[in-house]
Structures are given as structure tokens and as C-alpha cells.
Design an enzyme around this catalytic site. Structure first.
Site, PDB file in Angstrom:
ATOM      1  N   GLU A  52      18.095 -16.113 -16.679  1.00 17.77           N
ATOM      2  CA  GLU A  52      17.004 -15.131 -17.008  1.00 17.77           C
ATOM      3  C   GLU A  52      17.600 -13.387 -17.060  1.00 17.77           C
ATOM      4  OE1 GLU A  52      12.953 -14.892 -14.742  1.00 17.77           O
ATOM      5  OE2 GLU A  52      14.476 -15.735 -13.395  1.00 17.77           O
ATOM      6  N   HIS A  55      25.658 -38.959 -14.736  1.00 14.54           N
ATOM      7  CA  HIS A  55      24.698 -39.364 -15.811  1.00 14.54           C
ATOM      8  C   HIS A  55      24.668 -38.364 -16.914  1.00 14.54           C
ATOM      9  CE1 HIS A  55      23.699 -42.649 -13.094  1.00 14.54           C
ATOM     10  NE2 HIS A  55      23.322 -41.641 -12.075  1.00 14.54           N
ATOM     11  N   ASN A 112      -0.707   1.473   6.280  1.00 14.70           N
ATOM     12  CA  ASN A 112      -0.141   0.266   5.951  1.00 14.70           C
ATOM     13  C   ASN A 112       0.440  -0.398   7.010  1.00 14.70           C
ATOM     14  OD1 ASN A 112       0.013   1.660   3.240  1.00 14.70           O
ATOM     15  ND2 ASN A 112       2.163   2.004   3.207  1.00 14.70           N
ATOM     16  N   GLY A 113       0.154  -2.009   6.667  1.00 19.54           N
ATOM     17  CA  GLY A 113       0.434  -2.739   7.973  1.00 19.54           C
ATOM     18  C   GLY A 113      -0.782  -3.569   8.053  1.00 19.54           C
ATOM     19  N   ARG A 134       3.862   0.688  -6.808  1.00 14.15           N
ATOM     20  CA  ARG A 134       3.913  -0.358  -5.691  1.00 14.15           C
ATOM     21  C   ARG A 134       2.951  -1.349  -5.781  1.00 14.15           C
ATOM     22  NH1 ARG A 134       6.228   2.482  -0.968  1.00 14.15           N
ATOM     23  NH2 ARG A 134       5.070   1.103   0.480  1.00 14.15           N
ATOM     24  N   GLU A 156      16.827 -23.198  -9.474  1.00 14.03           N
ATOM     25  CA  GLU A 156      16.509 -21.966  -9.263  1.00 14.03           C
ATOM     26  C   GLU A 156      17.771 -20.944  -9.510  1.00 14.03           C
ATOM     27  OE1 GLU A 156      13.902 -20.032  -9.297  1.00 14.03           O
ATOM     28  OE2 GLU A 156      14.579 -18.252  -8.322  1.00 14.03           O
ATOM     29  N   CYS A 187       0.904  -1.227  -0.055  1.00 10.88           N
ATOM     30  CA  CYS A 187      -0.080   0.128   0.215  1.00 10.88           C
ATOM     31  C   CYS A 187       0.783   1.225   0.145  1.00 10.88           C
ATOM     32  CB  CYS A 187      -0.920   0.142   1.269  1.00 10.88           C
ATOM     33  SG  CYS A 187      -1.700  -1.591   1.429  1.00 10.88           S
ATOM     34  N   LYS A 194       6.264 -10.046 -16.629  1.00 14.23           N
ATOM     35  CA  LYS A 194       5.967 -10.391 -15.295  1.00 14.23           C
ATOM     36  C   LYS A 194       5.162 -11.339 -14.978  1.00 14.23           C
ATOM     37  CE  LYS A 194       6.877  -9.881 -10.755  1.00 14.23           C
ATOM     38  NZ  LYS A 194       7.826 -11.070 -10.507  1.00 14.23           N
ATOM     39  N   TRP A 210      -3.395  -2.160  -1.214  1.00 15.60           N
ATOM     40  CA  TRP A 210      -3.388  -3.430  -1.709  1.00 15.60           C
ATOM     41  C   TRP A 210      -3.941  -4.252  -0.736  1.00 15.60           C
ATOM     42  CZ3 TRP A 210       0.172  -7.928  -1.257  1.00 15.60           C
ATOM     43  CH2 TRP A 210       0.367  -8.435  -2.415  1.00 15.60           C
ATOM     44  N   LYS A 212      18.095 -18.256 -12.507  1.00 20.56           N
ATOM     45  CA  LYS A 212      17.868 -16.776 -12.175  1.00 20.56           C
ATOM     46  C   LYS A 212      19.180 -16.125 -13.047  1.00 20.56           C
ATOM     47  CE  LYS A 212      15.200 -15.722 -10.729  1.00 20.56           C
ATOM     48  NZ  LYS A 212      13.975 -16.124  -9.980  1.00 20.56           N
TER      49      LYS A 212
HETATM   50  C1  F6R Z   1      11.050 -16.470 -12.651  1.00 27.34           C
HETATM   51  C2  F6R Z   1       9.912 -16.045 -12.717  1.00 27.34           C
HETATM   52  C3  F6R Z   1       9.027 -17.042 -13.473  1.00 27.34           C
HETATM   53  C4  F6R Z   1       7.856 -17.064 -12.388  1.00 27.34           C
HETATM   54  C5  F6R Z   1       6.560 -17.935 -13.282  1.00 27.34           C
HETATM   55  C6  F6R Z   1       5.487 -18.144 -12.470  1.00 27.34           C
HETATM   56  O1  F6R Z   1      12.276 -15.569 -12.116  1.00 27.34           O
HETATM   57  O2  F6R Z   1       9.668 -14.913 -12.422  1.00 27.34           O
HETATM   58  O3  F6R Z   1       9.477 -18.231 -13.701  1.00 27.34           O
HETATM   59  O4  F6R Z   1       8.170 -17.716 -11.244  1.00 27.34           O
HETATM   60  O5  F6R Z   1       6.329 -17.201 -14.348  1.00 27.34           O
HETATM   61  O6  F6R Z   1       4.768 -16.870 -12.282  1.00 27.34           O
HETATM   62  P1  F6R Z   1       3.640 -16.857 -11.012  1.00 27.34           P
HETATM   63  O7  F6R Z   1       4.437 -17.008  -9.701  1.00 27.34           O
HETATM   64  O8  F6R Z   1       3.393 -15.409 -11.057  1.00 27.34           O
HETATM   65  O9  F6R Z   1       2.794 -17.703 -11.206  1.00 27.34           O
END
Ligand code: F6R
Length: 608
Positions: free
Chosen positions: A488, A504, A98-99, A29, A481, A2, A603, A72, A485
Site C-alpha cells: 500500500e 505449495h 476530551n476523554g 482530528r 497484513e 475531540c 480512506k 467526536w 501494508k
Molecule cells: C489497509 C486499509 C484498508 C481498510 C479497508 C476497510 O491499510 O486501510 O484495507 O482496512 O478498506 O476499511 P474500514 O475498516 O474502514 O471498513
């Protein structure tokens, strides 16, 4: 999360325009409703965007001071009624918050008995009524606020206004940031500096447990004990964008650095430490069905899928329930065999990922109980699942998921306590897990101090074209992961493997130009991991080991070692992730890339 913005001025500035503009700079935000109040004109609130609020504010709406908010949703749906500002019964105390007020139910009950009527489902509203109640006895705005805050359990960033003293604003902070802007004949309150910087660079950051009283020409800061605090404002050199990023260069780094707060927020009000139990209010409505569950399927995509893989280890080891983890994008095309004794848990930060959503729909069609571990309140997955638990990580702006994963794993650990204590987990072991969960924020702070070290390491290895990440058991998904990362945000080819799989196939790739990040904490599979490091070194491979603090022997073997504090094996991934996120971030920086905007990625993946 928020956003708060409040203003009081003695000049001929239109507070309404100042507030609306300020809200626009807080939009980054993420929020779902907005509202504004001035003592002269009252309140306007709306679900949706600042643009919708602007459209709803009549021309006659004026003011020299006021408070405003972007909400939010946490408690109660994103509706006009639940949007801030909230008021007490007489509509003269108004506030934005907020909180989370953890004890709002008991406060509400007490105030209801005293004759207060509540207008919303929000936990915030209780604060306005509490201040109003104390105003009756204290007959002084400031004193009433101090008294009320003394009773609040939970977190708050607050801006409060009393219609009868329209020039005065009170700000308070406990766990949720508040910045004061000190202008010439005007003062501001905001949840971060971004809406203030256009007006003044002179700011004062409140610390937890501080309260500030502002008029256009004065500001005074106090402790909750009402003792005055003398602190001079500081001059910020940030631009508005830097302010949104809290002074960090990128959202990704800011969000990695938020990990300790994220764990605290995810755990808040959910951990019954002594009994080693978890209280998950979001699952109460399906408690009966949950007691019949014989099998769990976790679905997710990308990082959320990896969270599920770690959850599988946790739930099988401590709750004794068979768990399968499926890529949501595959699950929906199989013919999964499900029934009413299956719980399908969808893990999703955005709550909008189409494959995960379709997996939920498939689960529903086949009669499974569908549950969500979702960060975004009111998102489609949150709405379509039968029940669920919100992560409370706050909005994640960086495209690469970082803090969301930390919160997903924390939530899965809470699920483990929840299911485990109803099944095979002993109170003693439950209490140990709960204790270690509560200790994580401090340990995460220690790990985050490695930032510079990870930047140096990234500099040393950034020219490499390929990377292998290996880990075993709980740290196998962490290796996946780490590789994701790095790919990406820095576009370096990276592969994540279970350490046992190395022989393997992937070991064929290893030479001096193909380094390995080996996850080798002192856990139940330590010796086996060390053997893998020996095998890599025998092939002249470069090895960065991520090891437990104090493990000197691994340093003799690996080329570089990153030390991480020890926690329970099941929680170790939450700490181990952080150096890998920092490494990926700094490799991207070394390559001159913007980690917040990786090419080709969005995103929220709402198309197949
Ligand atoms: C990796 C990343 C993606 C998301 C995936 C799922 O850094 O951001 O692999 O984790 O697209 O997204 P959500 O969690 O929004 O379903």
C-alpha cells in the site's frame, strides 16, 4: 479525537474569531459537533462542522475570552445537546473535555440526589456539576476544580471557565493532551499546538495530573495536590501541519506510535481483571440473544478482514464457538446460510465501507444478530447493526490502517473474554488473558523503541522489488497484513502466505533478490516456522525473522532478526504488527513516497 481550544486576552482581540479560527485548524482530528462559549455572550453549539457553527454564531456574539470544542461522540449521540461546552445547573461553570469520565454514573447519581438536574447524556456534564457543587462549599473557583478533579476516575483534557471570573481559564490533563500557549498579554489552551502556533510559538505541555490557571497576563501550573510546578515554556519550531502530526513527519508514523494509548483506550472500563471478564456495555441490549448464539461470522475488508482472521483463532480457541471469516465483498454475493443463532460481526474502522455495510444488511435480511466493531461513532455500520462495541482508537487520518487494527484486535480479545467466560473459558485462564491485555501498553512501548532499527532495516532492503511475508496460526494473518501494508504505502510487490503453504508454490520464487519476513515467535508452532526458515536459507533466500526476545538460535539462521517481547500467543499479533507497520512506513520514506497519501487509495471505500 475531540479538539479543545480556549483563549483569554487583554488586548482588543475578538475572542470569538480567535476561537472559531482555532477550531478550523483542529478539524483534521475528525469530529461530529462543535460549540463555543464566552462569558459575555453565552453558548452556541451545533451538530456538524465548524462552518455550521460559524453560520449559527450571531454578529452580536462577542467576548474577550472563551472556550470552544469539537466533539467526536463517545457517550451520547452527536447532537446539539450533547455537544460541548457543558455547564452546571447555574450556567456559570462551563467546560470542554476530551476523554472519558469512567465514574460519571456514580457521580451523577450522587449529584442528582443533591438536587442537580442534568441536561445531556454526556459523561462530561457531570464535571461541571461537580465543580459547581464544590464551589458552594469552597467559595473559590480554583479550589473547587482541584476538589472535583480529585474525585474523577478516567481521562481528561479540560478547559474550564467561571462566568464570574471571565478572564480566568483553568486547564487540566490526565491522559488526554493539553498544551498551553503563552502569548503577550494573552494565553491559550488547546488539545494540540496547531491552533496556538499562529499566535505564539511559546508553549507549555501539561503532564498528567497537572492543572494550570491562566489569565491574560499570567500562568501557573500545579500538581493535583495543589503544589506549584515551576517549568518554563518552550519555543516550538513546528509549523501548523507538524503540530497536527504531533511533531511526527506523517500521520501514519504518529498513529503507529499511538498504539500503547490505543490499547489503553480500547480497554478502559471494559476489563474486569480479577474475574478475567470483559464488560461490554454496547452488547447489553442484546445479551439474551447472545446467549443463544451457536456460530459467528466475521466480515470486513482489507486490514479489518485480517483482524477478523485473528479474531477467529481467539474465539475458537478460548470461547469454543465456531467462527467463519468472510471478505465482506464476497459474502454479499454468496447465498450465505444464516439464522437467528448466527451472530454476524462487522469489523470496520470507518463504519462506512460499502461492502461491509451490505454484508450487515444481508445478515439482517437473513435473521442473523448483527454486531459492529467500529471506530467511528455514529457511522452507518454503527447505526445499522443491532449492537456493537466502539474501538475508541480516535480518528485515523493516515490512509493505511495502523492503530485501528491494534484497537480491532484488542476489541476482539475483549469479545473472546466476553463470549469465553459465558462458555468454556475458566476464570483462571480469563484472568491470565486479562492480565496480559493490561500489560500490552508497556510491551508496545518497548516494541516502538525499535523505530530506528526498523528504519535501518528498511534502508537495507528498500531496493528489493519483491517480498514474501510468512506466519503460522495467529501470525498467519499478521503476515498477510505485513504484505498489504508494504504494498500500500511503498508499492513494493509483497505476498503474504501461511508458512505451511510456502512449499505449495511461493517457494519457487525465492532467490537472493526475493527476501522473506518470517514471523517466528516462540509459540506453539515455533519449530515448524524454524523449518520454513531453513528451507528458505537452503534456497539462498534472505530472511528477516521477527522473533521473541532472547531467542538466540534464530539469529544464527536468519540474516536479520527483530526481537519483540513475549505475550500470550493470542495477543502476540498486537505486538508483532508494529515492526511490520514501521518497516512499510520506512520503506516508503526510503523511496521518497508520502505514506499518508498512497496513490489510488481512499480512506473510506464507500463505492463498490
Ligand atoms: C489497509 C486499509 C484498508 C481498510 C479497508 C476497510 O491499510 O486501510 O484495507 O482496512 O478498506 O476499511 P474500514 O475498516 O474502514 O471498513
Amino acid at each position: 479525537m475531540c479538539g479543545i481550544f480556549a483563549y483569554t486576552g487583554s488586548k482588543n482581540k475578538d475572542a470569538v474569531e480567535v476561537l472559531l479560527e482555532g477550531l478550523s485548524s483542529l478539524e483534521y482530528r475528525g469530529y461530529d459537533s462543535a460549540g463555543i462559549y464566552t462569558p459575555e455572550s453565552g453558548v452556541v453549539k451545533t451538530p456538524g462542522a465548524v462552518g455550521a457553527l460559524r453560520g449559527k454564531v450571531p454578529k452580536s456574539f462577542t467576548g474577550k475570552s472563551g472556550i470552544s470544542h469539537l466533539r467526536w461522540a463517545t457517550h451520547g449521540a452527536p447532537t446539539e445537546k450533547n455537544a460541548h461546552p457543558h455547564h452546571g445547573g447555574k450556567e456559570d461553570i462551563w467546560l470542554v473535555h476530551n476523554g472519558i469520565v469512567e465514574n460519571f454514573r456514580e457521580l451523577k447519581e450522587r449529584l442528582t440526589k443533591k438536587g442537580h438536574t442534568f441536561f445531556s447524556e454526556s459523561d462530561t456534564e457531570v464535571l461541571a456539576h461537580l465543580i459547581e457543587e464544590y464551589l458552594r462549599s469552597e467559595k473559590n473557583f480554583e479550589k473547587a476544580v482541584f476538589k472535583a478533579l480529585g474525585e474523577v476516575r478516567g481521562t481528561y483534557g479540560l478547559a474550564i471557565q467561571y462566568a464570574k471570573e471571565p478572564e480566568k481559564l483553568i486547564a487540566a490533563r490526565m491522559g488526554s493532551p493539553i498544551v498551553l500557549g503563552v502569548g503577550n498579554g494573552e494565553h491559550f489552551i488547546a488539545s494540540d499546538a496547531s491552533p496556538i502556533l499562529k499566535h505564539t510559538k511559546k508553549v507549555l505541555f501539561l503532564n498528567d495530573g497537572e492543572v494550570a490557571v491562566l489569565t491574560p497576563t499570567s500562568h501557573a501550573v500545579y500538581k493535583l495536590s495543589q503544589k506549584r510546578v515551576r517549568r518554563n515554556p518552550e519555543e516550538l519550531s513546528w509549523g501548523a501541519e507538524e503540530a497536527q502530526k504531533g511533531g511526527y513527519e506523517h500521520f501514519m508514523l504518529k498513529e503507529i506510535m499511538e498504539a500503547p494509548d490505543v490499547v489503553s483506550n480500547t480497554l478502559r472500563g471494559r476489563l474486569i481483571q480479577k474475574k478475567g471478564m470483559a464488560k461490554l456495555g454496547g452488547l447489553e441490549s442484546v445479551a439474551k440473544k447472545l446467549s443463544h448464539i451457536e456460530r459467528i461470522i466475521i466480515v470486513g475488508c482489507g486490514t479489518a478482514y485480517y483482524a477478523g482472521l485473528i479474531g477467529e483463532y481467539m474465539l475458537e480457541e478460548f470461547a469454543g464457538i465456531p467462527v467463519e471469516v468472510e471478505l465482506a465483498s464476497e459474502f454479499r454475493y454468496r447465498s450465505p446460510v444464516l439464522n437467528q443463532r448466527t451472530a454476524l460481526i462487522a469489523v470496520s474502522q470507518s463504519g462506512e465501507t460499502i461492502d461491509t455495510l451490505e454484508a450487515v444488511r444481508e445478515g439482517k435480511r437473513k435473521g442473523a444478530l448483527t454486531l459492529g466493531i467500529v471506530n467511528t461513532v455514529g457511522s452507518t455500520i454503527a447505526r445499522e447493526t443491532d449492537a456493537g462495541v466502539y474501538n475508541h482508537a480516535g480518528p485515523e487520518v493516515g490512509v493505511a490502517s495502523t492503530k485501528a487494527l491494534v484497537s480491532q484486535l484488542t476489541t476482539l480479545a475483549l469479545f473472546t473474554l466476553f463470549f469465553g467466560r459465558a462458555r468454556k473459558l475458566s476464570p483462571k485462564k480469563g484472568a491470565e488473558i486479562a492480565r496480559e491485555l493490561a500489560a500490552l501498553p508497556k510491551k508496545l512501548e518497548t516494541v516502538l523503541k525499535k523505530e530506528k532499527e526498523m528504519a535501518k532495516l528498511a534502508k537495507k532492503y528498500a531496493h528489493m522489488r519483491d517480498f514474501l511475508f510468512i506466519g503460522r496460526k495467529y501470525n498467519y494473518p499478521v503476515a498477510l497484513e505485513g504484505a498489504l501494508k508494504l504494498k500500500e504505502v511503498s508499492y513494493v510487490h509483497a505476498e503474504g502466505y501461511g508458512a505451511g503453504e510456502m512449499k505449495h508454490g511461493p517457494i519457487a520464487m525465492i532467490d537472493q533478490e526475493f527476501p522473506t519476513f518470517a514471523l517466528t515467535p516462540r509459540d506453539s508452532v515455533y519449530e515448524k516456522n524454524v523449518s520454513n526458515v531453513h528451507e528458505l536459507k537452503a534456497r539462498k533466500g534472505l530472511v528477516i525473522a521477527l522473533a521473541t526476545e532472547g531467542d538466540k538460535s534464530i539469529a544464527k539462521l536468519a540474516d536479520d532478526v527483530v526481537y519483540v517481547p513475549k505475550t500470550l500467543e493470542m495477543l502476540q499479533p498486537i505486538l508483532n504488527l508494529i515492526p511490520l507497520q514501521l518497516f512499510a512506513y520506512y520503506v516508503a520514506i526510503q523511496k521518497g513516497l508520502n505514506p499518508d497519501r498512497p496513490r489510488n487509495l481512499a480512506k473510506s471505500v464507500t463505492v463498490e
